[in-house]
Design an enzyme around this catalytic site. Structure first.
Site, PDB file in Angstrom:
ATOM      1  N   GLN A 235      19.749 -28.788 -56.314  1.00  0.00           N
ATOM      2  CA  GLN A 235      20.774 -27.892 -56.861  1.00  0.00           C
ATOM      3  C   GLN A 235      21.219 -28.330 -58.256  1.00  0.00           C
ATOM      4  O   GLN A 235      21.937 -27.589 -58.925  1.00  0.00           O
ATOM      5  CB  GLN A 235      21.998 -27.843 -55.925  1.00  0.00           C
ATOM      6  CG  GLN A 235      21.719 -27.357 -54.523  1.00  0.00           C
ATOM      7  CD  GLN A 235      21.403 -25.861 -54.451  1.00  0.00           C
ATOM      8  OE1 GLN A 235      21.683 -25.107 -55.381  1.00  0.00           O
ATOM      9  NE2 GLN A 235      20.801 -25.441 -53.362  1.00  0.00           N
TER      10      GLN A 235
ATOM     11  N   LYS B  35      13.960 -22.705 -57.118  1.00  0.00           N
ATOM     12  CA  LYS B  35      15.374 -22.603 -57.488  1.00  0.00           C
ATOM     13  C   LYS B  35      15.571 -22.673 -59.006  1.00  0.00           C
ATOM     14  O   LYS B  35      16.681 -22.488 -59.494  1.00  0.00           O
ATOM     15  CB  LYS B  35      16.192 -23.701 -56.793  1.00  0.00           C
ATOM     16  CG  LYS B  35      16.259 -23.545 -55.265  1.00  0.00           C
ATOM     17  CD  LYS B  35      17.290 -24.473 -54.666  1.00  0.00           C
ATOM     18  CE  LYS B  35      17.008 -24.861 -53.229  1.00  0.00           C
ATOM     19  NZ  LYS B  35      17.209 -23.800 -52.260  1.00  0.00           N
TER      20      LYS B  35
ATOM     21  N   CYS C 254      21.780 -25.158 -43.742  1.00  0.00           N
ATOM     22  CA  CYS C 254      21.061 -26.424 -43.520  1.00  0.00           C
ATOM     23  C   CYS C 254      21.935 -27.634 -43.801  1.00  0.00           C
ATOM     24  O   CYS C 254      21.451 -28.681 -44.253  1.00  0.00           O
ATOM     25  CB  CYS C 254      19.770 -26.498 -44.343  1.00  0.00           C
ATOM     26  SG  CYS C 254      18.630 -25.179 -43.964  1.00  0.00           S
TER      27      CYS C 254
ATOM     28  N   HIS D 248      21.757 -31.932 -47.372  1.00  0.00           N
ATOM     29  CA  HIS D 248      20.933 -30.873 -46.772  1.00  0.00           C
ATOM     30  C   HIS D 248      20.097 -31.540 -45.673  1.00  0.00           C
ATOM     31  O   HIS D 248      19.774 -32.731 -45.788  1.00  0.00           O
ATOM     32  CB  HIS D 248      20.023 -30.321 -47.871  1.00  0.00           C
ATOM     33  CG  HIS D 248      19.231 -29.108 -47.503  1.00  0.00           C
ATOM     34  ND1 HIS D 248      18.098 -29.167 -46.736  1.00  0.00           N
ATOM     35  CD2 HIS D 248      19.409 -27.807 -47.823  1.00  0.00           C
ATOM     36  CE1 HIS D 248      17.598 -27.939 -46.605  1.00  0.00           C
ATOM     37  NE2 HIS D 248      18.378 -27.095 -47.239  1.00  0.00           N
TER      38      HIS D 248
ATOM     39  N   ASP E  33      18.338 -36.209 -54.424  1.00  0.00           N
ATOM     40  CA  ASP E  33      17.951 -34.828 -54.162  1.00  0.00           C
ATOM     41  C   ASP E  33      18.613 -33.974 -55.236  1.00  0.00           C
ATOM     42  O   ASP E  33      19.825 -33.748 -55.206  1.00  0.00           O
ATOM     43  CB  ASP E  33      18.419 -34.418 -52.755  1.00  0.00           C
ATOM     44  CG  ASP E  33      18.166 -32.944 -52.471  1.00  0.00           C
ATOM     45  OD1 ASP E  33      17.595 -32.250 -53.351  1.00  0.00           O
ATOM     46  OD2 ASP E  33      18.536 -32.481 -51.381  1.00  0.00           O
TER      47      ASP E  33
END
Lengths: 421, 159
Positions: free
Chosen positions: A214, A237, A377, A134, A211
């Site tokens: 997700q 999220k 993104c 991202h 990261d």
């Protein structure tokens, strides 16, 4: 009632009732079909109620008021931290609240330039990322390497949407200072072998940043087992509110990193000449923090904990498999990323021949089906596959097979509308 | 007519399927590249004027565009409308199109000025798509401003 697909959450209808927005009717009487959860998830009533209750009954600033409300607010804020820590297998002092995942990653990238000792990134050092990141896990590292004279390098991608690890021996070397990668791709859905890469990075003496924006929403995450030294995700999220993100770091690393933002609450003492700093995590939390957001995030991870992340993962796999099958039935549609639901997350990006993603999204929206269109993104990853933009459908624990059917029907309608055979 | 059909007028779909004046051509005095950062739509656009005086006429507008039906059709309609016009007149058309797109669906378009451009009236009701419709128009204004500024020095009209 949802069709019986193996792996779906028990009591899916009851879970859906926890999310009031899912009962909404959209323009022209279409029921909402929300397939944009990788963008932001919807919120269960318990998160909304907990935040409202906090604002109605316990609102005060934290960690600086002697009065009763100040005590209650501080306790609620810190309880949020404890719940998040428990949710990801961390110690409470290793959980830093930020504004979002981007700020968490920027905190790391900035403080690595300012660090004293072996963590400091400088000329000759290499920072290694991947082509599927991202933008929030690309740009901070570009800024860091440009400002310090370090070199930015990256893993490329294979044609089937995975990390190309064929040159890992060359990419991870004695100059590698930081390896930062996404656990689950927000565009391709790919689940990356984080532990394997982390072990290689550690063997070379590099710091590992993950990261997990997700990953944390979709699967059980144990930060220690992940191999990461630092890991970022965002509240909104994981059925929590916007305005709050999380940086987890192993204590030893957090202690070595210098402060990021200066201000109230991050200090031990201040004179006009100089200041000394608070212990972690306060050292990284300058100013009044996102208090009600932390309270809401605590309720959110509690909610997910009660459902059970193993169950959420099984549900995602079942729905994603059904989604991949449904999309494959649409002529002229091509899926970007791995096709096997077992080694991918619930975000599926695709192209529809002769219809631009914006037009697909607009047509779907006219039927109440919410998806994302654009580059999500991840411009470099789109470029890697020669794609300017794509449509992305992403599911979550409240997604039903019927909603996937509505998406597939909407895609056939879109083709008819744009006269594509 | 539904809002959706109002946005995707036949005219728009026709221009999308068969864009007019597409491709980059020589000669040209300015070339610009504009992107819509939120969605990644891109256009490279060239402007060719017949002279450098105040009555300059737009000889050609050529472009290479990547994007949705709205942005593609919009730049196609632009070339139909503006090629052959004096720069001064073209700026008035630009102004009129801008007003239509920013009017949130409340502006009644003037067909004498906008011709096929009135088909975009329905787009104005979808705020997320207004930028798509304006991408080529903003690129044209930028390119034209550059030519005029370079050849005649900046005028008030162009500022």
């Amino acid at each position: 009632m949802p069709r019986n697909l193996p792996g779906l959450l028990d009591g899916l209808e009851l879970i859906r009732q926890d999310f009031p927005i899912l009962g909404r009717t959209m323009a022209d009487g279409h029921p909402l079909v929300y397939l944009d959860s990788a963008n932001t998830s919807q919120k269960p009533q318990v998160v909304i109620d907990t935040m409202v209750d906090h604002l109605e009954r316990h609102n005060a600033n934290v960690a600086r008021a002697v009065h009763q409300l100040g005590g209650e607010a501080t306790e609620a804020y810190e309880a949020g931290r404890e719940k998040v820590a428990a949710f990801i297998g961390a110690q409470r002092d290793e959980v830093v609240f930020t504004k979002n995942a981007s700020e968490a990653l920027n905190l790391v990238a900035n403080t690595l330039a300012w660090a004293e000792g072996d963590l400091r990134v400088g000329p000759g050092d290499e920072v290694l990322i991947t082509e599927m990141e991202h933008h929030s896990n690309i740009v901070p590292w570009q800024l860091l390497t440009e400002r310090t004279g370090a070199t930015l390098r990256w893993f490329g991608l294979t044609d089937d949407g995975r990390l190309d690890l064929s040159n890992i021996d060359e990419l991870v070397n004695e100059r590698t200072k930081v390896v930062s990668l996404t656990w689950v791709s927000n565009m391709l859905g790919t689940i990356n072998p984080v532990r394997e890469i982390a072990d290689r990075a550690h063997a070379a003496g590099a710091l590992v940043v993950v990261d997990a924006s997700q990953a944390v929403p979709q699967m059980p995450v144990d930060v220690v087992a992940s191999g990461a030294d630092l890991l970022a995700f965002t509240g909104h999220k994981v059925v929590g509110p916007t305005g709050i993100g999380v940086l987890w770091g192993c204590r030893d690393v957090l202690e070595k990193l210098p402060p990021f933002l200066g201000g109230g609450e991050m200090i031990r003492t201040v004179t006009m000449e100089r200041s000394t700093y608070a212990d972690v995590p306060s050292k990284f939390e300058a100013g009044t923090p996102p208090i009600v957001e932390a309270v809401g995030l605590g309720a959110a991870v509690d909610y997910l904990g009660h459902v059970g992340m193993e169950n959420v993962r099984r549900h995602e796999e079942a729905i994603t498999g059904y989604l991949l099958d449904g999309l494959s039935s649409v002529k002229g549609l091509s899926i970007l990323g791995p096709k096997d639901p077992h080694d991918r997350g619930g975000a599926v990006s695709f192209e529809l021949d002769q219809v631009h993603p914006h037009d697909v999204a607009q047509l779907l929206d006219s039927r109440g089906v919410a998806v994302r269109a654009g580059h999500h993104c991840t411009k470099p990853a789109h470029q890697r596959y020669g794609v300017q933009a794509s449509v992305r459908a992403s599911s979550y624990l409240y997604t039903t097979p019927e909603e996937i059917d509505a998406l597939v029907e909407g895609l056939e309608y879109t083709k008819k509308y744009f006269r594509v055979d | 007519m539904s809002d959706l059909d109002a946005m995707y007028q036949e005219i728009i779909l026709d221009h999308y399927k068969n864009p007019h004046h597409a491709g980059l051509r020589e000669p040209y005095e300015a070339e610009v590249h504009h992107v819509n950062p939120t969605c990644g739509d891109e256009v490279t656009l060239r402007v060719h004027l017949d002279s450098t005086d105040d009555d300059a006429v737009i000889e050609d507008v050529s472009y290479d565009a990547l994007g949705c039906s709205i942005s593609q059709a919009s730049v196609s309609v632009l070339t139909d409308l503006l090629i052959g016009k004096k720069v001064k007149e073209a700026l008035d058309v630009h102004e009129e199109f801008l007003a239509l797109m920013q009017g949130r669906g409340t502006v009644e378009p003037d067909e004498d000025v906008l011709e096929d451009g009135i088909a975009f009236a329905g787009v104005a009701k979808f705020p997320a798509r207004v930028k798509c419709a304006l991408l080529g128009w903003m690129a044209w204004k930028d390119a034209t401003t550059q030519v005029v500024a370079r050849t005649a020095g900046p005028t008030e009209e162009m500022a």
